[in-house]
Design a protein around this motif. Sequence first.
Motif, mmCIF file in Angstrom:
data_model
loop_
_atom_site.group_PDB
_atom_site.id
_atom_site.type_symbol
_atom_site.label_atom_id
_atom_site.label_comp_id
_atom_site.label_asym_id
_atom_site.label_seq_id
_atom_site.Cartn_x
_atom_site.Cartn_y
_atom_site.Cartn_z
ATOM 1 N N ARG A 136 25.413 -46.407 -11.745
ATOM 2 C CA ARG A 136 26.547 -47.182 -12.214
ATOM 3 C C ARG A 136 27.353 -47.656 -11.021
ATOM 4 O O ARG A 136 27.545 -46.914 -10.063
ATOM 5 C CB ARG A 136 27.446 -46.333 -13.109
ATOM 6 C CG ARG A 136 26.828 -45.811 -14.372
ATOM 7 C CD ARG A 136 26.439 -46.838 -15.382
ATOM 8 N NE ARG A 136 27.424 -47.851 -15.654
ATOM 9 C CZ ARG A 136 27.320 -48.717 -16.671
ATOM 10 N NH1 ARG A 136 26.272 -48.658 -17.479
ATOM 11 N NH2 ARG A 136 28.225 -49.635 -16.855
ATOM 12 N N ARG A 160 32.458 -49.768 -19.339
ATOM 13 C CA ARG A 160 31.138 -49.267 -19.733
ATOM 14 C C ARG A 160 30.875 -49.460 -21.225
ATOM 15 O O ARG A 160 29.721 -49.385 -21.664
ATOM 16 C CB ARG A 160 30.997 -47.794 -19.368
ATOM 17 C CG ARG A 160 30.976 -47.534 -17.868
ATOM 18 C CD ARG A 160 30.966 -46.046 -17.577
ATOM 19 N NE ARG A 160 29.791 -45.384 -18.139
ATOM 20 C CZ ARG A 160 29.612 -44.056 -18.149
ATOM 21 N NH1 ARG A 160 30.543 -43.272 -17.620
ATOM 22 N NH2 ARG A 160 28.517 -43.545 -18.659
ATOM 23 N N PHE A 188 33.293 -40.780 -23.441
ATOM 24 C CA PHE A 188 32.249 -40.517 -22.453
ATOM 25 C C PHE A 188 32.205 -39.053 -22.011
ATOM 26 O O PHE A 188 31.330 -38.689 -21.221
ATOM 27 C CB PHE A 188 32.415 -41.453 -21.256
ATOM 28 C CG PHE A 188 31.935 -42.850 -21.540
ATOM 29 C CD1 PHE A 188 30.590 -43.107 -21.764
ATOM 30 C CD2 PHE A 188 32.834 -43.902 -21.622
ATOM 31 C CE1 PHE A 188 30.142 -44.379 -22.058
ATOM 32 C CE2 PHE A 188 32.398 -45.184 -21.908
ATOM 33 C CZ PHE A 188 31.049 -45.426 -22.134
ATOM 34 N N PHE A 213 29.420 -38.668 -24.956
ATOM 35 C CA PHE A 213 28.334 -39.615 -25.184
ATOM 36 C C PHE A 213 27.980 -40.334 -23.884
ATOM 37 O O PHE A 213 28.805 -40.467 -22.991
ATOM 38 C CB PHE A 213 28.719 -40.641 -26.259
ATOM 39 C CG PHE A 213 29.024 -40.019 -27.599
ATOM 40 C CD1 PHE A 213 27.996 -39.708 -28.471
ATOM 41 C CD2 PHE A 213 30.329 -39.739 -27.973
ATOM 42 C CE1 PHE A 213 28.265 -39.126 -29.699
ATOM 43 C CE2 PHE A 213 30.613 -39.163 -29.188
ATOM 44 C CZ PHE A 213 29.579 -38.851 -30.065
ATOM 45 N N LEU A 214 26.719 -40.813 -23.832
ATOM 46 C CA LEU A 214 26.236 -41.511 -22.641
ATOM 47 C C LEU A 214 26.535 -43.003 -22.671
ATOM 48 O O LEU A 214 26.622 -43.640 -21.619
ATOM 49 C CB LEU A 214 24.727 -41.302 -22.507
ATOM 50 C CG LEU A 214 24.269 -39.860 -22.268
ATOM 51 C CD1 LEU A 214 22.765 -39.746 -22.443
ATOM 52 C CD2 LEU A 214 24.682 -39.403 -20.881
ATOM 53 N N TYR A 215 26.649 -43.561 -23.874
ATOM 54 C CA TYR A 215 26.891 -44.994 -24.042
ATOM 55 C C TYR A 215 27.932 -45.200 -25.129
ATOM 56 O O TYR A 215 28.133 -44.349 -26.000
ATOM 57 C CB TYR A 215 25.610 -45.734 -24.474
ATOM 58 C CG TYR A 215 24.407 -45.477 -23.608
ATOM 59 C CD1 TYR A 215 24.202 -46.213 -22.436
ATOM 60 C CD2 TYR A 215 23.449 -44.518 -23.960
ATOM 61 C CE1 TYR A 215 23.100 -45.988 -21.638
ATOM 62 C CE2 TYR A 215 22.339 -44.301 -23.172
ATOM 63 C CZ TYR A 215 22.166 -45.036 -22.010
ATOM 64 O OH TYR A 215 21.069 -44.807 -21.222
ATOM 65 N N TRP A 229 24.717 -48.393 -27.020
ATOM 66 C CA TRP A 229 23.520 -47.597 -27.288
ATOM 67 C C TRP A 229 22.596 -48.349 -28.241
ATOM 68 O O TRP A 229 21.370 -48.416 -28.018
ATOM 69 C CB TRP A 229 23.883 -46.251 -27.908
ATOM 70 C CG TRP A 229 22.658 -45.438 -28.231
ATOM 71 C CD1 TRP A 229 21.984 -44.597 -27.400
ATOM 72 C CD2 TRP A 229 21.942 -45.433 -29.478
ATOM 73 N NE1 TRP A 229 20.888 -44.065 -28.038
ATOM 74 C CE2 TRP A 229 20.829 -44.563 -29.319
ATOM 75 C CE3 TRP A 229 22.130 -46.065 -30.693
ATOM 76 C CZ2 TRP A 229 19.922 -44.323 -30.346
ATOM 77 C CZ3 TRP A 229 21.216 -45.842 -31.711
ATOM 78 C CH2 TRP A 229 20.123 -44.967 -31.531
ATOM 79 N N ARG A 236 23.940 -38.588 -27.051
ATOM 80 C CA ARG A 236 24.927 -37.550 -26.761
ATOM 81 C C ARG A 236 24.646 -36.905 -25.409
ATOM 82 O O ARG A 236 23.515 -36.807 -24.974
ATOM 83 C CB ARG A 236 24.906 -36.465 -27.848
ATOM 84 C CG ARG A 236 25.345 -36.942 -29.215
ATOM 85 C CD ARG A 236 25.408 -35.773 -30.198
ATOM 86 N NE ARG A 236 26.394 -34.789 -29.759
ATOM 87 C CZ ARG A 236 27.678 -34.801 -30.158
ATOM 88 N NH1 ARG A 236 28.110 -35.740 -30.973
ATOM 89 N NH2 ARG A 236 28.512 -33.878 -29.722
ATOM 90 N N ARG A 237 25.699 -36.490 -24.762
ATOM 91 C CA ARG A 237 25.551 -35.739 -23.514
ATOM 92 C C ARG A 237 25.092 -34.324 -23.814
ATOM 93 O O ARG A 237 25.461 -33.737 -24.826
ATOM 94 C CB ARG A 237 26.886 -35.669 -22.771
ATOM 95 C CG ARG A 237 27.319 -36.987 -22.158
ATOM 96 C CD ARG A 237 28.536 -36.789 -21.278
ATOM 97 N NE ARG A 237 28.966 -38.044 -20.712
ATOM 98 C CZ ARG A 237 28.437 -38.602 -19.622
ATOM 99 N NH1 ARG A 237 27.448 -37.981 -18.970
ATOM 100 N NH2 ARG A 237 28.879 -39.760 -19.167
ATOM 101 N N ARG A 238 24.268 -33.783 -22.931
ATOM 102 C CA ARG A 238 23.855 -32.390 -23.078
ATOM 103 C C ARG A 238 24.724 -31.554 -22.148
ATOM 104 O O ARG A 238 24.582 -31.592 -20.942
ATOM 105 C CB ARG A 238 22.378 -32.232 -22.696
ATOM 106 C CG ARG A 238 21.431 -32.944 -23.651
ATOM 107 C CD ARG A 238 19.997 -32.699 -23.236
ATOM 108 N NE ARG A 238 19.056 -33.337 -24.174
ATOM 109 C CZ ARG A 238 17.750 -33.295 -24.038
ATOM 110 N NH1 ARG A 238 17.213 -32.637 -22.997
ATOM 111 N NH2 ARG A 238 16.958 -33.891 -24.925
#
Length: 400
Positions: free
Chosen positions: A9, A315, A367, A370-372, A377, A392-394
């Motif tokens: 990014r 983003r 964020f 979540f990734l997007y 997404w 989803r973020r891990r």
Amino acid sequence: MAGTDAGARLENLDALRGFALFGLFMVHMPELFELYWLAPVTDPFQRAVHDAVWLVFAGKSFALMALCFGTSFFILMQGGERRGQDFTARFVWRLALLAAMGLLHGLWYRGDILEVLAVMGLFLLPFHRVRSNRVLLAVAVVLLLQPLMLVQAVAGLAGAEWANRPPAYWDIRINPLYLSGSLWDTIRINVVEGHGQKWSFMFGSGRLSQILGLSLVGMVLGRTGFFARPEAFARMRIGGLLLSLAAAGALHYLRDPLAVLVPASEGMTMPRDRVWTMLGSLFDLAMMAVLLFGFLALYHGPGRRLLGLLAPAGRMTLSLYVAQSLVFVPVFYGYGLGLHASMTQLQAVAWGLVAFAAQLALAHLWFRHFLYGPLEWLWRAATWLDPRLPFRRRHATTPA
């Protein structure tokens, strides 16, 4: 050819895109999502508020978004090349998806720009094959000088009847049913009238030429590493800021005197108008450059921590842009709260600042998990036809 890692990014580009989104929103709010033009304000103070917002952001934030669009195009195409793939067909499909989202969004809000960006994005593809940045910049300069308007002005001065006809978008009127009609009335108007009105304005006002020209400039900025290697462009940012300030000031004060130099008569009014409009377009570009270089000079200087807060909004620009109209069109339109009749320009600007601060807080919170953004997404997953794309973020867990 310099560039950037497509997998990383660029926070400065994200922050700039978030700033452009902020500017668009600050135009849409006092514009009452287009209803302002049914009854422009006459109170001197409220008019001054409106004019101040227009001076800084109207036409400039849109231009910044087009420039960022060109840089994003370069990053996507470069990413395909690094993977050993030709991303052209995939990019066309990606634009088709964006156009579909724009068509749906346009049912709700006539002023949608997603469809316009999607269509103009197709014209970027052949320029990706052009390896000379000088050639790309030369084409961009020609487009930004509004060649069609120049041709019309010259032809009009030569007495051509067609060139002295007013452009079609001059006859555009906001339908008063937006003020009193139902949601179905709004959708019907946007399908029947609004779609054609939008494209008529975009063509006649020179926005299409400007979008393509700025997208090409964005491509070149991506190629040269303008965002990826900011340390190499420190002097350019300061020099660009000073030059664009001088150009904006000169165009602001000389626009009317220069346009008046063009001969005009009762039957030959368009050449002067076309020159006046061209000078206005150049002023918008100069002011956009002021915002671009000024923002990045601060971002890569003392304002990085503050301006970096805009990056999460950048983003998820697509999601926030659509959400803004989903929330605020019913606030102003007749089928919702109908506040178009009572909200002043100052109140609209104040509510815009508060609402964007809330959007920014939401983006930061989003964020963490979540990734997007949600539409980002969906757009990415549909581009690759892969619903398994992580969303989803891990979060790492600590063993007991």
